[in-house]
Design an enzyme around this catalytic site. Structure first.
Site, short mmCIF file in Angstrom:
data_model
loop_
_atom_site.label_atom_id
_atom_site.label_comp_id
_atom_site.label_asym_id
_atom_site.label_seq_id
_atom_site.Cartn_x
_atom_site.Cartn_y
_atom_site.Cartn_z
N LYS A 250 -10.02 -43.79 -22.08
CA LYS A 250 -10.26 -45.24 -21.97
C LYS A 250 -10.27 -45.89 -23.36
CE LYS A 250 -14.23 -44.61 -19.81
NZ LYS A 250 -14.30 -43.13 -19.71
N ARG B 202 -19.72 -49.69 -14.41
CA ARG B 202 -19.82 -48.27 -14.09
C ARG B 202 -20.59 -48.04 -12.80
NH1 ARG B 202 -19.13 -46.18 -19.65
NH2 ARG B 202 -19.15 -43.94 -19.48
N ARG C 123 -13.22 -33.93 -29.54
CA ARG C 123 -13.16 -35.32 -30.03
C ARG C 123 -13.90 -35.49 -31.36
NH1 ARG C 123 -14.78 -40.13 -26.23
NH2 ARG C 123 -16.58 -38.80 -25.82
N ARG D 170 -19.65 -36.63 -31.25
CA ARG D 170 -20.71 -37.32 -30.51
C ARG D 170 -21.71 -36.32 -29.95
NH1 ARG D 170 -17.79 -41.70 -26.66
NH2 ARG D 170 -19.31 -40.82 -25.22
N ARG E 113 -22.23 -35.93 -17.31
CA ARG E 113 -21.52 -37.22 -17.32
C ARG E 113 -20.47 -37.26 -16.20
NH1 ARG E 113 -19.67 -36.83 -23.27
NH2 ARG E 113 -18.32 -38.60 -22.85
P1 AP5 Z 1 -11.37 -41.16 -25.38
O1 AP5 Z 1 -10.33 -42.20 -25.46
O2 AP5 Z 1 -12.49 -41.21 -26.36
O3 AP5 Z 1 -11.92 -41.05 -23.89
P2 AP5 Z 1 -12.87 -42.04 -23.08
O4 AP5 Z 1 -12.33 -42.14 -21.70
O5 AP5 Z 1 -13.07 -43.30 -23.84
O6 AP5 Z 1 -14.14 -41.12 -23.05
P3 AP5 Z 1 -15.66 -41.41 -23.32
O7 AP5 Z 1 -16.29 -40.04 -23.47
O8 AP5 Z 1 -15.86 -42.33 -24.47
O9 AP5 Z 1 -16.09 -42.05 -22.01
P4 AP5 Z 1 -17.48 -42.11 -21.49
O10 AP5 Z 1 -17.26 -43.02 -20.36
O11 AP5 Z 1 -18.14 -40.82 -21.18
O12 AP5 Z 1 -18.31 -42.65 -22.76
P5 AP5 Z 1 -18.76 -44.08 -23.24
O13 AP5 Z 1 -18.66 -44.12 -24.71
O14 AP5 Z 1 -18.11 -45.16 -22.46
O15 AP5 Z 1 -10.64 -39.74 -25.50
C1 AP5 Z 1 -11.39 -38.55 -25.56
C2 AP5 Z 1 -10.72 -37.57 -26.56
O16 AP5 Z 1 -9.45 -37.16 -26.06
C3 AP5 Z 1 -10.45 -38.16 -27.95
O17 AP5 Z 1 -10.66 -37.15 -28.89
C4 AP5 Z 1 -8.98 -38.55 -27.92
O18 AP5 Z 1 -8.42 -38.45 -29.22
C5 AP5 Z 1 -8.40 -37.53 -26.95
N1 AP5 Z 1 -7.36 -38.09 -26.08
C6 AP5 Z 1 -7.42 -39.26 -25.38
N2 AP5 Z 1 -6.31 -39.43 -24.64
C7 AP5 Z 1 -5.54 -38.32 -24.87
C8 AP5 Z 1 -4.27 -37.88 -24.38
N3 AP5 Z 1 -3.56 -38.61 -23.48
N4 AP5 Z 1 -3.78 -36.69 -24.80
C9 AP5 Z 1 -4.48 -35.94 -25.68
N5 AP5 Z 1 -5.69 -36.28 -26.19
C10 AP5 Z 1 -6.21 -37.45 -25.78
O19 AP5 Z 1 -20.30 -44.07 -22.79
C11 AP5 Z 1 -21.21 -43.18 -23.41
C12 AP5 Z 1 -22.57 -43.32 -22.76
O20 AP5 Z 1 -23.04 -44.68 -22.92
C13 AP5 Z 1 -22.61 -43.08 -21.24
O21 AP5 Z 1 -22.76 -41.71 -20.93
C14 AP5 Z 1 -23.84 -43.91 -20.85
O22 AP5 Z 1 -25.03 -43.25 -21.17
C15 AP5 Z 1 -23.73 -45.12 -21.75
N6 AP5 Z 1 -22.97 -46.24 -21.12
C16 AP5 Z 1 -21.79 -46.77 -21.56
N7 AP5 Z 1 -21.40 -47.77 -20.76
C17 AP5 Z 1 -22.33 -47.87 -19.79
C18 AP5 Z 1 -22.48 -48.71 -18.64
N8 AP5 Z 1 -21.55 -49.62 -18.33
N9 AP5 Z 1 -23.56 -48.52 -17.86
C19 AP5 Z 1 -24.50 -47.62 -18.16
N10 AP5 Z 1 -24.43 -46.79 -19.21
C20 AP5 Z 1 -23.35 -46.90 -20.03
#
Ligand code: AP5
Length: 216
Positions: free
Chosen positions: A8, A83, A122, A155, A166
């Site tokens: 994402k 979410r 990552r 992270r 997660r």
């Molecule tokens: P990346 O692009 O970072 O993936 P992502 O989908 O953004 O993954 P996240 O782990 O950030 O999502 P998440 O939803 O768990 O975390 P968030 O920060 O939103 O890619 C991942 C890796 O793969 C990278 O190293 C990248 O280089 C590589 N990659 C990507 N695409 C690739 C491809 N096609 N091929 C090869 N490699 C690739 O949330 C974190 C925490 O915050 C949550 O757990 C929760 O506690 C809280 N939170 C956030 N939003 C909310 C909400 N709305 N409500 C409640 N709690 C929330």
């Protein structure tokens, strides 16, 4: 939208630049609050470290405050919000009051094997939050951000036990949003196991098709 590690952040950052839209990641905003030691950051940290969702009211309040910035006037890409169904309903209300309805919801469809591989490798920039990967997208200099020379780190929620939690939270609380947006005719599901550029091309195609059919 999509499970943790679906790409994402990776896709939203590039797409926002290409389309000159604001990129709003609730994960990045929360991590910034944790780094700053704000009241919200103190409350959110424990949930984030456990891989649980931060309570809806805290995240929604943070998002509404982000919406007060002028850079959203031309539109924005939301990454990581909503979410839960409750968040989606709050978002509908807020956007209705701004007369800015959601155009498109892109669901990045990713296998569990790929999620674990991506998250365990990552690397994130402390300064600009750019994403890298130890093997898939390595930085040019070890542990240094290509964009801003900031320090890269892993992270704390990218360990196997937290990743599994997660994923379980995603399946229980977030996956129902797929039906929510499909029922509204907003959803486009795209295969996202491929290389980042291949996924980007598919997403750009989906956005172009939407824009063409809505004469943007
Ligand atoms: P990346 O692009 O970072 O993936 P992502 O989908 O953004 O993954 P996240 O782990 O950030 O999502 P998440 O939803 O768990 O975390 P968030 O920060 O939103 O890619 C991942 C890796 O793969 C990278 O190293 C990248 O280089 C590589 N990659 C990507 N695409 C690739 C491809 N096609 N091929 C090869 N490699 C690739 O949330 C974190 C925490 O915050 C949550 O757990 C929760 O506690 C809280 N939170 C956030 N939003 C909310 C909400 N709305 N409500 C409640 N709690 C929330």
């Amino acid at each position: 939208m999509g499970p943790p590690g679906a790409g994402k952040g990776t896709q939203a950052k590039v797409l926002a630049k290409q389309l000159s839209l604001a990129h709003i990641s609730t994960g990045d905003l929360l991590r910034q609050n944790v780094a700053d030691g704000s009241e919200l950051g103190k409350k959110a940290k424990e949930y984030m470290d456990a891989g649980a969702l931060v309570p809806d009211e805290l995240v929604t309040e943070m998002l509404i405050s982000r919406f007060s910035r002028s850079d959203i006037a031309k539109g924005f890409i939301l990454d990581g919000y909503p979410r839960t169904i409750n968040q989606a309903q709050s978002l509908d209300e807020v956007l209705k009051s701004k007369n800015m309805p959601i155009d498109l919801v892109v669901d990045l469809n990713t296998s569990e094997r790929m999620i674990v591989q991506r998250l365990s490798g990552r690397l994130v920039c402390r300064k600009c939050a750019a994403n890298f990967h130890k093997t898939n997208m390595p930085p040019k200099k070890p542990m240094i951000c290509d964009n801003c020379n900031g320090e890269l780190y892993q992270r704390p929620d990218d360990n196997e036990a937290t990743i599994m939690n997660r994923l379980a939270v995603y399946r229980k609380d977030s996956a129902p949003l797929i039906k929510y947006y499909a029922d509204k005719g907003k959803l486009q599901s795209v295969p996202a196991d491929g290389a980042a550029n291949d996924v980007l091309n598919i997403v750009v195609g989906v956005v172009k098709k939407y824009n063409d059919s809505h004469k943007v």
